[in-house]
Design an enzyme around this catalytic site. Structure first.
Site, PDB file in Angstrom:
ATOM      1  N   ASP A 173      53.312  93.212 -13.347  1.00 16.03           N
ATOM      2  CA  ASP A 173      51.885  93.492 -13.146  1.00 16.03           C
ATOM      3  C   ASP A 173      51.149  93.807 -14.447  1.00 16.03           C
ATOM      4  OD1 ASP A 173      49.488  93.805 -11.832  1.00 16.03           O
ATOM      5  OD2 ASP A 173      50.032  95.623 -10.748  1.00 16.03           O
TER       6      ASP A 173
ATOM      7  N   GLU B  51      45.771  96.968  -1.854  1.00 19.41           N
ATOM      8  CA  GLU B  51      46.368  97.792  -2.916  1.00 19.41           C
ATOM      9  C   GLU B  51      45.715  99.175  -2.855  1.00 19.41           C
ATOM     10  OE1 GLU B  51      46.031  96.195  -6.865  1.00 19.41           O
ATOM     11  OE2 GLU B  51      47.306  97.732  -7.741  1.00 19.41           O
TER      12      GLU B  51
ATOM     13  N   GLN C 258      38.442  89.923 -10.378  1.00 21.45           N
ATOM     14  CA  GLN C 258      38.785  91.350 -10.473  1.00 21.45           C
ATOM     15  C   GLN C 258      37.702  92.251  -9.879  1.00 21.45           C
ATOM     16  OE1 GLN C 258      41.682  93.428 -12.206  1.00 21.45           O
ATOM     17  NE2 GLN C 258      40.606  94.321 -10.464  1.00 21.45           N
TER      18      GLN C 258
ATOM     19  N   HIS D  75      53.842  88.185 -10.953  1.00 19.89           N
ATOM     20  CA  HIS D  75      52.541  88.865 -10.901  1.00 19.89           C
ATOM     21  C   HIS D  75      52.332  89.646 -12.198  1.00 19.89           C
ATOM     22  CE1 HIS D  75      49.228  90.919  -8.443  1.00 19.89           C
ATOM     23  NE2 HIS D  75      49.155  91.435  -9.655  1.00 19.89           N
TER      24      HIS D  75
ATOM     25  N   HIS E 215      49.140  90.306 -15.510  1.00 19.83           N
ATOM     26  CA  HIS E 215      47.756  90.092 -15.971  1.00 19.83           C
ATOM     27  C   HIS E 215      47.796  89.898 -17.482  1.00 19.83           C
ATOM     28  CE1 HIS E 215      45.692  91.317 -12.171  1.00 19.83           C
ATOM     29  NE2 HIS E 215      46.856  91.923 -11.981  1.00 19.83           N
TER      30      HIS E 215
ATOM     31  N   HIS F 209      45.447  89.990  -4.325  1.00 16.83           N
ATOM     32  CA  HIS F 209      45.695  91.423  -4.411  1.00 16.83           C
ATOM     33  C   HIS F 209      45.261  91.944  -3.043  1.00 16.83           C
ATOM     34  CE1 HIS F 209      45.895  90.757  -8.702  1.00 16.83           C
ATOM     35  NE2 HIS F 209      46.174  92.029  -8.919  1.00 16.83           N
TER      36      HIS F 209
HETATM   37 FE   FE2 Z   1      47.682  92.913 -10.285  1.00 15.59          FE
END
Ligand code: FE2
Length: 416
Positions: free
Chosen positions: A307, A211, A150, A54, A56, A208
């Protein structure tokens, strides 16, 4: 043909040798009676490469960009900061940053990355960049791409269409962010849509999911239920699930059973979770992590990930999975000696299972000769010393090899 000698494997006290032919492992034995080119690994621990399931890559190294600073340190301001700056991205600029991010991860021993890429952008600039980068680097590293909205499937204009376009362009997984959708109902609709798209395009799912510290954020329940009814648990991952760490035990008790039944994969990002969550708490302040220890004990596949590398959500991060493991086992209180024997799974094989790459992963006969060499002789030493990676081998060839740190001078006290 090539041989790697004088190496240690997890759970074994004696040293081993690995024989490689045409990039694949053909023998693993204490002594292989074959004379050929041989690399002596100095009695060090050899592991399958680290897996970062995971990350980005499109966001890396944007934390300090003009107007991009996250002043509250919350997830939601991070999303806003990114939204404010993403219209200036170019393919070359994203590729350049992402390439630097991949290099950093690889120098820490990573050879598999799953990256979420923001597709809430009508130009799909970031996705085009990461698709090109994946092709450019494919001999050195496996990169899996998530078509990730996102700013939401339903909260961003045409978000669902953009996710679907991302899948058609070559993404491997459907992404989502149900807890960020404008209402709970839209969040649930996005979970249904993610499953529908995964079935339509035969893709994996990685959401996701929850979170947030809000214990009422329970999209994990719906995702798990759909994974069971559609029979796609092995292809489905819930990332973060921070709220599961805040939920009450009766919900958790029921969910453990369902997660196990589904065969769902769970990803925790300990450094980001502890940094971003708990921001509305006074004291006691929550840690923000999902129930890693309990998931592990229930035999549910759980792994750790980086992440962020210096992005609006997290100012640090360098792709060092040993650092992530160190934080994770402290925060999850997984440090009995029995647990310490097993926790390297959280940054190796469990991540490979999450990515459904286990057929090509592991130090076994018939598999690609991909492995890393740690500056340690045992699992315990590796974890307690947070050992660095001295070499990374891909299909039997060194991607890099470092010298162990050496003294320039030392007095007698340091001589052992
Ligand atoms: Fe993430």
């Amino acid at each position: 043909m090539k041989k790697f000698s004088n190496l240690r494997l997890r759970g074994k006290s004696e040293t081993y040798e690995i024989l490689v032919e045409d990039g694949n492992i053909t023998e693993i034995m204490p002594k292989i009676p074959v004379i050929c080119e041989t690399e002596d690994l100095g009695g060090r621990l050899v592991l399958p490469p680290y897996v970062d399931p995971h990350l980005h890559l499109d966001y890396v190294f944007t934390a300090r960009k003009q107007g991009n600073k996250n002043n509250t340190g919350t997830l939601f301001e991070g999303i806003q900061r990114w939204s404010d700056m993403k219209h200036v991205l170019t393919i070359e600029e994203v590729k350049s940053r992402a390439r630097d991010g991949v290099r950093k991860e690889m120098l820490h021993g990573v050879q598999m990355i799953r990256t979420h890429v923001d597709v809430t952008d009508p130009g799909q600039t970031a996705l085009k960049a990461i698709l090109e980068l994946r092709e450019e680097l494919k001999e050195m590293i496996d990169i899996q791409i998530v078509s990730f909205p996102q700013e939401g499937m339903y909260s961003y204009k045409n978000g669902v269409d953009l996710v679907e376009e991302g899948l058609r362009m070559g993404a491997d997984c459907v992404g989502g962010i149900p807890h960020f959708e404008l209402s709970y109902e839209l969040g649930e609709r996005s979970v249904h849509k993610a499953v529908e798209l995964a079935l339509k395009y035969d893709k994996l799912i990685d959401l996701h999911c929850d979170e947030t510290d809000d214990p009422h954020s329970r999209h994990l329940e719906l995702l798990t239920a759909l994974a069971i009814t559609e029979g796609i648990g092995e292809r489905t991952t819930a990332s973060h699930t921070c709220s599961f760490g805040s939920a009450d035990n009766s919900y958790a008790f029921r969910m453990m059973r369902n997660l196990k039944k589904a065969g769902l994969h769970m990803i925790s990002c300990p450094t980001e979770n502890v940094y971003l969550e708990g921001r509305q708490d006074a004291y006691p302040k929550r840690r923000g992590l999902t129930r890693v220890k309990e998931l592990f004990e229930h035999g549910i596949n759980v792994c750790f990930a980086q992440d962020s590398i210096q992005d609006p959500w997290y100012p640090l991060g360098n792709g060092n999975l040993m650092n992530i493991l160190d934080h994770g086992i402290h925060l999850a209180q997984m440090m009995s000696f029995e647990e310490l024997d097993q926790v390297l799974d959280l940054i190796t094989v469990n991540g490979a299972k999450t990515m459904q790459m286990q057929a090509f992963y592991g130090i076994e006969k018939g598999k690609p000769a991909n492995f890393i060499v740690l500056d340690a002789q045992s699992e315990f030493e590796a974890i307690s010393e947070r050992a660095g990676v001295l070499a990374s081998v891909r299909k039997g060839e060194f991607l890099f090899k470092k010298r162990p740190a050496a003294f320039e001078e030392k007095n007698a006290f340091f001589t052992v």
